[in-house]
Design a protein around this motif. Structure first.
Motif, PDB file in Angstrom:
ATOM      1  N   PRO A 123       0.716  -1.177  -0.112  1.00 43.81           N
ATOM      2  CA  PRO A 123       0.218   0.130   0.054  1.00 43.81           C
ATOM      3  C   PRO A 123       0.854   1.009   0.231  1.00 43.81           C
ATOM      4  N   ARG A 124       0.439   2.431  -1.002  1.00 48.89           N
ATOM      5  CA  ARG A 124       1.027   3.516  -0.366  1.00 48.89           C
ATOM      6  C   ARG A 124       1.088   4.428   0.540  1.00 48.89           C
ATOM      7  N   GLU A 125       2.064   5.256   0.608  1.00 46.40           N
ATOM      8  CA  GLU A 125       2.365   5.132   2.083  1.00 46.40           C
ATOM      9  C   GLU A 125       1.320   6.806   2.079  1.00 46.40           C
ATOM     10  N   ARG A 126       1.024   7.323   3.271  1.00 48.73           N
ATOM     11  CA  ARG A 126       0.338   8.721   3.591  1.00 48.73           C
ATOM     12  C   ARG A 126       0.560   9.418   3.253  1.00 48.73           C
ATOM     13  N   ALA A 127       0.358  10.572   2.772  1.00 50.77           N
ATOM     14  CA  ALA A 127       1.760  12.003   3.023  1.00 50.77           C
ATOM     15  C   ALA A 127       1.195  12.411   4.323  1.00 50.77           C
ATOM     16  N   SER A 128       2.728  12.812   5.067  1.00 47.85           N
ATOM     17  CA  SER A 128       2.453  13.656   5.748  1.00 47.85           C
ATOM     18  C   SER A 128       1.651  14.734   5.734  1.00 47.85           C
ATOM     19  N   GLN A 137       3.624  17.343   4.133  1.00 44.12           N
ATOM     20  CA  GLN A 137       4.403  17.357   2.809  1.00 44.12           C
ATOM     21  C   GLN A 137       2.667  17.618   2.266  1.00 44.12           C
ATOM     22  N   LEU A 138       1.799  17.640   2.581  1.00 44.43           N
ATOM     23  CA  LEU A 138       0.489  18.173   2.403  1.00 44.43           C
ATOM     24  C   LEU A 138       0.420  19.559   2.084  1.00 44.43           C
TER      25      LEU A 138
END
Length: 79
Positions: free
Chosen positions: A27-32, A35-36
């Motif tokens: 699974p892709r890592e969620r952006a912190s 980063q957002l």
């Protein structure tokens, strides 16, 4: 140079294009949050730059030929 002796059957070549793996990618890592926020600031900077260029560019491109505030050229003043 070097030639392969055995021929590759056509069905094998045709299946190679549509082969699907049964292994799922991780699974892709969620952006912190940082980063957002950074992406949002970059997006807002680009949009503000485009809006500013339109704000200053459109009046500069206008073809208004009438002098404003009674300005006259240098040549006409010294006659």
């Amino acid at each position: 140079m070097f030639r392969r002796r055995e021929s590759v059957p056509f069905s094998f070549v045709a299946e190679a294009d549509r082969f699907r793996s049964n292994v799922t990618p991780p699974p892709r890592e969620r952006a912190s949050v940082s980063q957002l926020v950074g992406r949002s600031l970059v997006g807002l900077t680009v949009v503000a730059g485009l809006a500013g260029s339109l704000l200053f560019g459109v009046p500069a491109l206008s073809t208004d030929q009438t002098p404003t505030h009674g300005q006259k050229s240098e040549a006409s003043r010294h006659r």
